[in-house]
Design an enzyme around this catalytic site. Structure first.
Site: not given
Ligand code: PAF
Length: 296
Positions: A30, A37, A175, A34, A146, A148, A152
């Site tokens: 999104m 990612h 991280v 940092h 991640g 983290k 999800q």
């Molecule tokens: O983890 C994230 O940044 C978001 O939930 C994702 C997986 C990009 C979906 O919008």
């Protein structure tokens, strides 16, 4: 690096690479990137090509959450991704992803019913819907998430398996800043004082891991230890605490729990791989963190 805003062009780009037999690694984000990612990008670079997406997905935010204020740093994100060797970035608008009249959602798998699924109703429905849409636009071989966002990652694994998407889902280690705070785009909301207290999340997880490695297997007692640290209550003399902890606790704890790592089901005693998961608020910022508990 190509920056693509249409799903059709994104699909063409990836399909052409796939037709040449190339592997394509994908890092969905999104934005507000940092080092967490960028570590996903690093992992994805084991594929022949790496693509990323930047899209602040409105359907995964609740009505009282931070959609409006979520940090948006597109230009610097694109620069970082280019420097890291990403070959294309998909950065669609909300109107492209959710055209007028949009009404089709994916329902989240059962593993999303607990924890974040309870605290953030509708969140995982938004996540799996957008991830499926991203996979449609970018039919990649591998996708990197991640740990983290532990639940999800498990939710997306389940969705990918249940819908036979064929994409390999890879979970990558969290991280951390040098003092242990898990990297998150939301850390920038924290004042100096709040950031100090935010350390309680990683510190309580470190203490639980220490106790686990010292032989403690009782989930109730480990959870009690986590709660004591998170709420800033004095920790009993027989605990394994050595590091000095901030004296004030979090402002609220949504959960501090230990569940089976594979399916996130409750357990009484840690007799298989487990994960300690925490969510809570420091000021108005909601933070999550976790640690896997496995024998050394
Ligand atoms: O983890 C994230 O940044 C978001 O939930 C994702 C997986 C990009 C979906 O919008």
């Amino acid at each position: 690096m190509e920056v693509i805003d249409s799903p059709e062009l994104a699909r063409k780009y990836v399909t052409s690479l796939r037709s040449q037999g190339r592997t394509v690694g994908f890092v969905p984000t999104m934005g507000a990137l940092h080092d967490g990612h960028l570590s996903l990008v690093e992992a994805a670079r084991s594929c022949d090509f790496t693509v990323a997406s930047i899209f602040v997905n409105p359907t995964q935010f609740g009505p009282n959450e931070d959609l409006e204020t979520y940090p948006r740093t597109l230009q610097s994100d694109l620069e970082s991704l280019e420097q890291c060797g990403v070959s294309a970035v998909f950065a669609p608008t909300a109107e492209t992803m959710y055209p007028k009249g949009f009404s089709t959602y994916v329902s989240a798998p059962k593993i999303g019913d607990t924890l974040e699924g309870v605290c953030r109703p509708g969140h995982f429905r938004g996540v799996v819907t957008v991830v499926l849409k991203l996979f449609q636009a970018l039919p990649v071989t591998h996708a990197y998430f991640g740990k983290k966002d532990y639940q999800q990652w498990r939710v997306i694994e389940a969705m990918t398996r249940d819908l036979s998407l064929g994409t390999e889902i890879i979970g990558c280690e969290t991280v951390r800043e040098s003092d242990g705070l898990a990297m998150s785009s939301r850390n920038q909301y924290l004042s100096q004082e709040e950031r100090q207290r935010a350390l309680l999340l990683s510190q309580s997880l470190a203490e639980v891991e220490k106790a686990y490695h010292a032989g403690e297997r009782c989930v109730e007692s480990l959870q009690h230890q986590m709660h004591s640290i998170l709420t800033g209550q004095p920790v009993s003399a027989d605990s394994h605490t050595e590091t000095p902890l901030p004296s004030m606790g979090l402002d609220s704890v949504d959960y501090a729990t230990i569940v089976a790592a594979q399916d996130l089901t409750p357990m009484e005693s840690i007799d298989r791989p487990a994960v300690a998961l925490i969510a809570g608020n420091v000021g108005t910022t909601r933070l999550i963190d976790n640690r896997e508990l496995r024998p050394l």
